[in-house]
Design a protein around this motif. Structure first.
Motif, PDB file in Angstrom:
ATOM      1  N   PRO A 169      16.065  34.295  -1.765  1.00 32.45           N
ATOM      2  CA  PRO A 169      15.984  34.075  -0.317  1.00 32.45           C
ATOM      3  C   PRO A 169      17.341  34.275   0.340  1.00 32.45           C
ATOM      4  O   PRO A 169      18.365  33.851  -0.206  1.00 32.45           O
ATOM      5  CB  PRO A 169      15.562  32.609  -0.205  1.00 32.45           C
ATOM      6  CG  PRO A 169      15.067  32.215  -1.544  1.00 32.45           C
ATOM      7  CD  PRO A 169      15.781  33.085  -2.531  1.00 32.45           C
ATOM      8  N   GLN A 170      17.347  34.930   1.484  1.00 34.53           N
ATOM      9  CA  GLN A 170      18.576  35.020   2.271  1.00 34.53           C
ATOM     10  C   GLN A 170      18.785  33.695   2.996  1.00 34.53           C
ATOM     11  O   GLN A 170      17.816  32.994   3.311  1.00 34.53           O
ATOM     12  CB  GLN A 170      18.462  36.136   3.302  1.00 34.53           C
ATOM     13  CG  GLN A 170      18.318  37.504   2.679  1.00 34.53           C
ATOM     14  CD  GLN A 170      18.094  38.576   3.734  1.00 34.53           C
ATOM     15  OE1 GLN A 170      17.903  38.267   4.914  1.00 34.53           O
ATOM     16  NE2 GLN A 170      18.083  39.812   3.299  1.00 34.53           N
ATOM     17  N   LEU A 171      20.056  33.377   3.274  1.00 38.32           N
ATOM     18  CA  LEU A 171      20.346  32.110   3.951  1.00 38.32           C
ATOM     19  C   LEU A 171      19.573  31.996   5.266  1.00 38.32           C
ATOM     20  O   LEU A 171      19.086  30.926   5.623  1.00 38.32           O
ATOM     21  CB  LEU A 171      21.850  31.980   4.216  1.00 38.32           C
ATOM     22  CG  LEU A 171      22.726  31.734   2.984  1.00 38.32           C
ATOM     23  CD1 LEU A 171      24.202  31.789   3.364  1.00 38.32           C
ATOM     24  CD2 LEU A 171      22.422  30.394   2.343  1.00 38.32           C
ATOM     25  N   ARG A 172      19.452  33.121   5.977  1.00 37.73           N
ATOM     26  CA  ARG A 172      18.744  33.093   7.266  1.00 37.73           C
ATOM     27  C   ARG A 172      17.284  32.671   7.067  1.00 37.73           C
ATOM     28  O   ARG A 172      16.721  31.893   7.849  1.00 37.73           O
ATOM     29  CB  ARG A 172      18.823  34.478   7.923  1.00 37.73           C
ATOM     30  CG  ARG A 172      18.405  34.515   9.370  1.00 37.73           C
ATOM     31  CD  ARG A 172      18.473  35.927   9.915  1.00 37.73           C
ATOM     32  NE  ARG A 172      19.794  36.520   9.866  1.00 37.73           N
ATOM     33  CZ  ARG A 172      20.775  36.260  10.747  1.00 37.73           C
ATOM     34  NH1 ARG A 172      20.558  35.424  11.728  1.00 37.73           N
ATOM     35  NH2 ARG A 172      21.947  36.838  10.631  1.00 37.73           N
ATOM     36  N   ILE A 200      16.165  30.935   4.519  1.00 32.18           N
ATOM     37  CA  ILE A 200      16.146  29.538   4.063  1.00 32.18           C
ATOM     38  C   ILE A 200      16.168  28.609   5.278  1.00 32.18           C
ATOM     39  O   ILE A 200      15.448  27.615   5.349  1.00 32.18           O
ATOM     40  CB  ILE A 200      17.344  29.241   3.136  1.00 32.18           C
ATOM     41  CG1 ILE A 200      17.315  30.146   1.901  1.00 32.18           C
ATOM     42  CG2 ILE A 200      17.345  27.774   2.709  1.00 32.18           C
ATOM     43  CD1 ILE A 200      18.583  30.092   1.044  1.00 32.18           C
ATOM     44  N   MET A 201      17.025  28.978   6.254  1.00 33.07           N
ATOM     45  CA  MET A 201      17.115  28.158   7.469  1.00 33.07           C
ATOM     46  C   MET A 201      15.770  28.130   8.202  1.00 33.07           C
ATOM     47  O   MET A 201      15.324  27.088   8.675  1.00 33.07           O
ATOM     48  CB  MET A 201      18.203  28.717   8.399  1.00 33.07           C
ATOM     49  CG  MET A 201      19.612  28.572   7.837  1.00 33.07           C
ATOM     50  SD  MET A 201      20.803  29.670   8.646  1.00 33.07           S
ATOM     51  CE  MET A 201      20.868  28.968  10.295  1.00 33.07           C
TER      52      MET A 201
END
Lengths: 265, 390
Positions: A194-197, A199-200
């Motif tokens: 997952p990309q951090l974006r 995940i957010m």
């Protein structure tokens, strides 16, 4: 607008060191290892990856993650949402915590019915804890839709599902009209991180929680077909025998003879 | 499973920590020691980190970043460093320079540089230290002289992380070498290496630890930089920019220290349960338990102090006192804990077969990087004295 439902189970981490693996023989349960969090079953995460690859090509696809288990299963749903899935549903009913594959499939099928319309249900080929490999095909049986197992690639276009299956000695291509159930294997490839974006975004997404009664089921009427007789860690005995001889040739001859006697060569 | 801690995490932070930990467990740990021993630049890992969005953690969303607070940044850096301290370093000067541009740059400068920094297309380094000026930063000799629409930069910068791989560098210079006090004549420029003839990369500096990462000298010989690259557009502000920015670096180093110390503790706990002496696991011996208790307690205190200092920076205030304390305490803990871990591992801990020798070599870097701990003590003491007035 295709709708794909991915079934995700949470399991003890298969990377747990064997030395720490314990079972409670009296309770017939695996004892959770302190400090090692359970994880989504590897094949189920590959199933989410398969759905995401379809979504990569057909962006208006909706992916719903469906899981049956206690509150802690939310972690696996959130992981799938962080990978890029759209919605998550957790069926959390204490009356279903001991469900076998038959009851699990009935509950998941009922939930899939509630989530309908759908085009594709993707499951892992088997859960990596009990390795039974029957829930996916049982769901298909209950829903009365086709089932294609052990996929290494899934393509979806215009209501048609094309699957490349793994065979013992090669591959075969199978087609089915949607809706259908497909189970996936590790040959499909590594799931994405997952990309951090994402995940957010996943942190903000709400996971719906249903019970058996929300699905129109009476938990008391759902009876396991499988009963567990005994759960134990098998004893592995290792015996070592040193083959002696004057020369390497003599040692090799004796070794070959031993292996032949044991019918290993 | 995330390290049990008293530090309060939001749901978003918990999810981020557990996903970063998953990345570290699967991708970093299996190869980190081998790459470190070869002092090899972890190109594939850094590409993965870029893809995951780690170059834009604190850059505001309007410039393509994630706009996450420094408390989350600290937790991410800790997790990365638990796998390999050098990875926490990769994003350090990058985060510092992007924060400097966002905090002090003109709107045009932000639009020019931040989007490419957020994707990692352009990674950044920070050039402060010189061969003869480190802690005494006002003694730098690098000059920038105005010439038409440009400035001409001359001098040498030392210990520049990302020196080879980086594209953008924040360079501290003296635009007025005679200014008194000296800091009032200091100016920071953003220099694009690819667009600056006269800027060259010197030798790769070999180090005790902090390996895999390109630490270099940078030479500026009549390097022409457009006047539009002065951070904020105004001469004489460089010292203030650097002093505020270095707080970000101190949060990073403190977080790295907590990560390394945590890794040392976790390895020690596992080893002490497996290794047997006198008929039982060494974890049963009081001598080992006393060390484990000290390690765990100090690490938790370091983590809480670091997160609290990061929260102070998130509040938008100068936080040099608090980040100074965090950097001082956490890095001393990392040094102490990595030695205790080595002692718990006994003879094996001194070999390259165990990760603890890596922690033991990485820890001292953090005593020095982003301001020596002796400088941190001066910062802390001066703040405390000022708090109590005349």
């Amino acid at each position: 607008m295709p709708h794909i439902i991915c079934c995700v189970k949470q399991v003890p981490d298969p990377e747990t060191p064997a030395s720490q693996f314990r079972v409670d023989e009296a309770a017939k349960k695996v004892v959770p290892v302190p400090g090692i969090a359970p994880v989504p079953s590897q094949f189920d995460t590959i199933g989410v990856e398969a759905a995401l690859r379809i979504k990569d090509k057909t962006p208006d696809t909706t992916i719903t993650i469906l899981s049956l288990g206690p509150e802690s299963y939310r972690d696996s749903i959130k992981h799938s949402l962080a990978m890029g899935a759209d919605e998550g549903v957790l069926i959390n009913d204490p009356a279903l915590y001991e469900a076998d594959h038959w009851v699990t499939a009935q509950v998941l099928a009922a939930a899939i019915g509630k989530l309908a319309p759908f085009d594709l249900v993707i499951c892992g080929r088997q859960a990596v804890d009990w390795d039974m490999g029957v829930v996916g095909s049982t769901i298909a049986e209950i829903l009365n839709v086709p089932c294609i197992t052990i996929a290494k690639e899934i393509q979806y276009k215009d209501g048609q599902v094309v699957v490349e299956r793994v065979l013992l000695d090669g591959f075969e291509t199978a087609e089915s009209p949607a809706p259908c159930v497909v189970t996936v294997s590790n040959e499909l490839g590594e799931p994405r991180y997952p990309q951090l974006r994402q995940i957010m975004a996943a942190a903000r997404k709400e996971v719906k929680v249903w019970t058996a009664s929300d699905l129109g089921l009476d938990a008391a009427q759902l009876k396991n077909l499988v009963s567990l007789e005994r759960l134990y860690v098998p004893e592995v005995k290792v015996e070592t025998e040193i083959i002696d001889g004057e020369t390497p040739q003599e040692k090799a001859e004796k070794l070959a003879l031993k292996l032949r006697e044991a019918k290993l060569i | 499973m995330p390290t049990p801690t008293l530090a309060a995490l939001t749901e978003e932070q918990q999810l981020i920590v557990s996903e970063v930990r998953r990345f570290v467990e699967k991708e970093v740990l299996p190869i980190a020691t081998e790459l470190e021993h070869r002092d090899e630049y972890p190109a594939a890992l850094i590409d993965q980190m870029k893809g995951l969005g780690m170059m834009g953690i604190t850059i505001p969303p309007e410039y393509g970043g994630l706009g996450l607070p420094f408390t989350t940044y600290s937790a991410i850096v800790e997790e990365l460093s638990r796998g390999w301290m050098s990875l926490g370093g990769v994003i350090n000067t990058h985060a510092m320079v992007s924060w400097m541009i966002n905090s002090f740059g003109t709107e045009e400068q932000k639009r020019c540089w931040l989007p490419a920094m957020a994707t990692g297309e352009k990674r950044a380094g920070l050039c402060m230290t010189e061969p003869n000026a480190g802690s005494d930063l006002q003694a730098i000799q690098m000059t920038a002289v105005r010439d038409g629409d440009d400035y001409v930069l001359n001098g040498t910068k030392m210990f520049v992380s990302n020196g080879v791989q980086g594209k953008l560098f924040a360079v501290l210079t003296k635009t007025d070498p005679r200014a008194q006090p000296p800091y009032s004549g200091m100016t920071t420029f953003i220099v694009d290496k690819d667009e600056t003839p006269g800027m060259t990369v010197g030798r790769l500096i070999e180090k005790l630890g902090y390996k895999g990462i390109d630490t270099t000298e940078l030479f500026f010989e009549d390097a022409r930089v457009p006047a539009g690259n002065v951070v904020g557009g105004e001469e004489g502000q460089g010292w203030y920019h650097i002093m505020a920015t270095i707080e970000i670096g101190r949060i990073n180093v403190a977080s790295r220290a907590v990560g390394v110390a945590t890794a040392a503790l976790e390895d020690s706990v596992r080893y002490s349960k497996q290794r047997r002496t006198f008929g039982r696991p060494i974890a049963d011996h009081q001598a080992i338990q006393l060390m484990l208790a000290d390690m765990a307690t100090k690490i938790e205190a370091a983590r809480l102090l670091t997160r609290a200092a990061a929260a102070r920076k998130d509040a938008g205030e100068r936080a040099d006192l608090w980040v100074g304390m965090a950097k001082l305490f956490a890095t001393e803990v990392a040094q102490e804990v990595s030695l205790m871990a080595l002692r718990i591992h006994g003879g094996y801990g001194y070999t390259k077969e165990m990760r603890v020798e890596r922690y033991y070599r990485d820890a001292p870097f953090m005593l020095i990087g982003e301001g020596t701990n002796e400088i941190q003590k001066l910062v802390i003491a001066r703040n405390i004295l000022k708090m109590f007035g005349e």
